[in-house]
Design a protein around this motif. Structure first.
Motif, PDB file in Angstrom:
ATOM      1  N   THR A   7       0.821  -1.217   0.000  1.00 34.51           N
ATOM      2  CA  THR A   7       0.000   0.000   0.000  1.00 34.51           C
ATOM      3  C   THR A   7       0.849   1.258   0.000  1.00 34.51           C
ATOM      4  O   THR A   7       0.551   2.233  -0.705  1.00 34.51           O
ATOM      5  CB  THR A   7      -0.942   0.004   1.213  1.00 34.51           C
ATOM      6  OG1 THR A   7      -1.767  -1.166   1.151  1.00 34.51           O
ATOM      7  CG2 THR A   7      -1.841   1.222   1.206  1.00 34.51           C
ATOM      8  N   ASP A   8       1.927   1.273   0.801  1.00 37.12           N
ATOM      9  CA  ASP A   8       2.744   2.494   0.879  1.00 37.12           C
ATOM     10  C   ASP A   8       3.424   2.799  -0.456  1.00 37.12           C
ATOM     11  O   ASP A   8       3.647   3.969  -0.794  1.00 37.12           O
ATOM     12  CB  ASP A   8       3.771   2.401   2.006  1.00 37.12           C
ATOM     13  CG  ASP A   8       4.732   1.234   1.859  1.00 37.12           C
ATOM     14  OD1 ASP A   8       4.477   0.346   1.025  1.00 37.12           O
ATOM     15  OD2 ASP A   8       5.744   1.212   2.585  1.00 37.12           O
ATOM     16  N   LYS A  10       2.066   2.052  -3.459  1.00 35.74           N
ATOM     17  CA  LYS A  10       1.000   2.592  -4.310  1.00 35.74           C
ATOM     18  C   LYS A  10       0.660   4.031  -3.933  1.00 35.74           C
ATOM     19  O   LYS A  10       0.345   4.856  -4.791  1.00 35.74           O
ATOM     20  CB  LYS A  10      -0.245   1.707  -4.227  1.00 35.74           C
ATOM     21  CG  LYS A  10      -0.055   0.345  -4.879  1.00 35.74           C
ATOM     22  CD  LYS A  10      -1.357  -0.407  -5.045  1.00 35.74           C
ATOM     23  CE  LYS A  10      -1.854  -0.997  -3.754  1.00 35.74           C
ATOM     24  NZ  LYS A  10      -3.018  -1.896  -3.965  1.00 35.74           N
ATOM     25  N   ASP A  11       0.740   4.335  -2.631  1.00 31.96           N
ATOM     26  CA  ASP A  11       0.477   5.705  -2.190  1.00 31.96           C
ATOM     27  C   ASP A  11       1.570   6.661  -2.664  1.00 31.96           C
ATOM     28  O   ASP A  11       1.291   7.813  -3.017  1.00 31.96           O
ATOM     29  CB  ASP A  11       0.394   5.756  -0.658  1.00 31.96           C
ATOM     30  CG  ASP A  11      -0.855   5.075  -0.108  1.00 31.96           C
ATOM     31  OD1 ASP A  11      -1.801   4.861  -0.897  1.00 31.96           O
ATOM     32  OD2 ASP A  11      -0.878   4.756   1.089  1.00 31.96           O
ATOM     33  N   LEU A  12       2.804   6.181  -2.668  1.00 32.68           N
ATOM     34  CA  LEU A  12       3.938   7.016  -3.059  1.00 32.68           C
ATOM     35  C   LEU A  12       3.964   7.277  -4.561  1.00 32.68           C
ATOM     36  O   LEU A  12       4.312   8.370  -5.012  1.00 32.68           O
ATOM     37  CB  LEU A  12       5.243   6.332  -2.634  1.00 32.68           C
ATOM     38  CG  LEU A  12       6.553   7.069  -2.909  1.00 32.68           C
ATOM     39  CD1 LEU A  12       6.624   8.365  -2.106  1.00 32.68           C
ATOM     40  CD2 LEU A  12       7.748   6.174  -2.584  1.00 32.68           C
ATOM     41  N   PRO A  14       1.442   7.116  -7.592  1.00 34.73           N
ATOM     42  CA  PRO A  14       0.094   6.914  -8.139  1.00 34.73           C
ATOM     43  C   PRO A  14       0.143   6.158  -9.473  1.00 34.73           C
ATOM     44  O   PRO A  14       1.048   6.351 -10.275  1.00 34.73           O
ATOM     45  CB  PRO A  14      -0.422   8.343  -8.336  1.00 34.73           C
ATOM     46  CG  PRO A  14       0.374   9.172  -7.374  1.00 34.73           C
ATOM     47  CD  PRO A  14       1.731   8.529  -7.320  1.00 34.73           C
ATOM     48  N   THR A  71      11.340   7.259  -4.562  1.00 34.64           N
ATOM     49  CA  THR A  71      11.567   6.313  -3.470  1.00 34.64           C
ATOM     50  C   THR A  71      12.800   6.680  -2.643  1.00 34.64           C
ATOM     51  O   THR A  71      13.080   6.028  -1.633  1.00 34.64           O
ATOM     52  CB  THR A  71      11.740   4.876  -3.994  1.00 34.64           C
ATOM     53  OG1 THR A  71      12.946   4.776  -4.756  1.00 34.64           O
ATOM     54  CG2 THR A  71      10.546   4.461  -4.835  1.00 34.64           C
ATOM     55  N   ARG A 131       7.424  -4.229  -2.809  1.00 34.70           N
ATOM     56  CA  ARG A 131       7.473  -3.250  -1.731  1.00 34.70           C
ATOM     57  C   ARG A 131       8.805  -2.521  -1.747  1.00 34.70           C
ATOM     58  O   ARG A 131       9.674  -2.806  -2.589  1.00 34.70           O
ATOM     59  CB  ARG A 131       7.274  -3.931  -0.380  1.00 34.70           C
ATOM     60  CG  ARG A 131       8.292  -5.041  -0.088  1.00 34.70           C
ATOM     61  CD  ARG A 131       8.168  -5.576   1.317  1.00 34.70           C
ATOM     62  NE  ARG A 131       9.054  -6.704   1.594  1.00 34.70           N
ATOM     63  CZ  ARG A 131      10.348  -6.612   1.882  1.00 34.70           C
ATOM     64  NH1 ARG A 131      10.942  -5.413   1.925  1.00 34.70           N
ATOM     65  NH2 ARG A 131      11.073  -7.697   2.131  1.00 34.70           N
TER      66      ARG A 131
END
Length: 221
Positions: A7-8, A10-12, A14, A71, A131
């Motif tokens: 999730t993190d 995908k949040d970082l 878009p 990242t 991830r």
């Protein structure tokens, strides 16, 4: 084998997308002349484009450089695998054939300007997560070095990380003994989902034309 994107991540980033292909009962061998010829011809054609282009002028290469920046990795120090291939071609240090799976993987990566990983799935203990790497994570890469995975996008199974768009690990390398494999296709986030699905299907179809076996694929985002 299941695959999920953290999730993190995908949040970082878009619209982050992964093409995930699973192959069964394939036969990896020396590349047929058709694959060798396509790979060589594409590299020669690409080399002439560098007369009036830089590596970073190619949109796919640039988009993945920006992802590394997001990242927290310097893309000038940590060059994603597609960029590394482009820089080899720019120096006319053309790729030499290794085996049918790796050669085809490199051809796809050059053609679509994206990192693509191929892994022996019999050496994996699923499920797989995409991830960001933790501070102490590292592995021995195909570059022959121990590579820190901190803040790199990576692929991991239940035991450890095994792949990254920077460099893959040695432990899951595809060889002529490989019978079952997966491909992780690091699609451009800007690519529309329908086009991403067509691209992933095209990769799977060409791979099975060369190697036999069966393929199941999906695009996750």
């Amino acid at each position: 084998m299941e695959m999920a994107i953290a999730t993190d991540l995908k949040d970082l980033i878009p619209h982050f997308k992964i093409g995930f292909i699973q192959y069964q009962d394939i036969c990896v061998s020396e590349s047929p002349q058709m694959v060798k010829g396509r790979l060589q011809l594409f590299q020669e054609s690409l080399f002439f484009e560098f007369e009036d282009k830089k590596v970073t002028d190619f949109p796919g290469i640039q988009e993945w450089r920006q992802i590394f920046k997001k990242t927290g990795k310097d893309p000038n120090r940590y060059r994603h695998s597609a960029e590394a291939l482009y820089r080899r071609v720019q120096k006319q240090n053309y790729l030499t054939p290794i085996n049918s799976a790796i050669d085809l993987n490199n051809f796809f990566s050059l053609q679509y300007q994206i990192p693509i990983g191929a892994y022996d799935s019999n050496k994996l203990n699923g499920p797989i997560s995409i991830r960001l790497g933790h501070e102490e994570e590292e592995y021995l890469g195909l570059n022959g070095r121990m590579n820190s995975l901190h803040r790199l996008i990576l692929s991991a199974d239940n035991e450890s990380a095994f792949g990254s768009p920077f460099v893959d690990s040695e432990k899951t390398a595809v060889t002529e003994a490989t019978k079952n494999a997966i491909q992780i296709v690091y699609l451009q986030p800007s690519l529309e989902t329908e086009k991403a699905e067509k691209m992933t299907a095209s990769l799977a179809n060409m791979f099975t034309q060369i190697h036999g076996g069966t393929a199941e694929w999906k695009v996750s985002e």
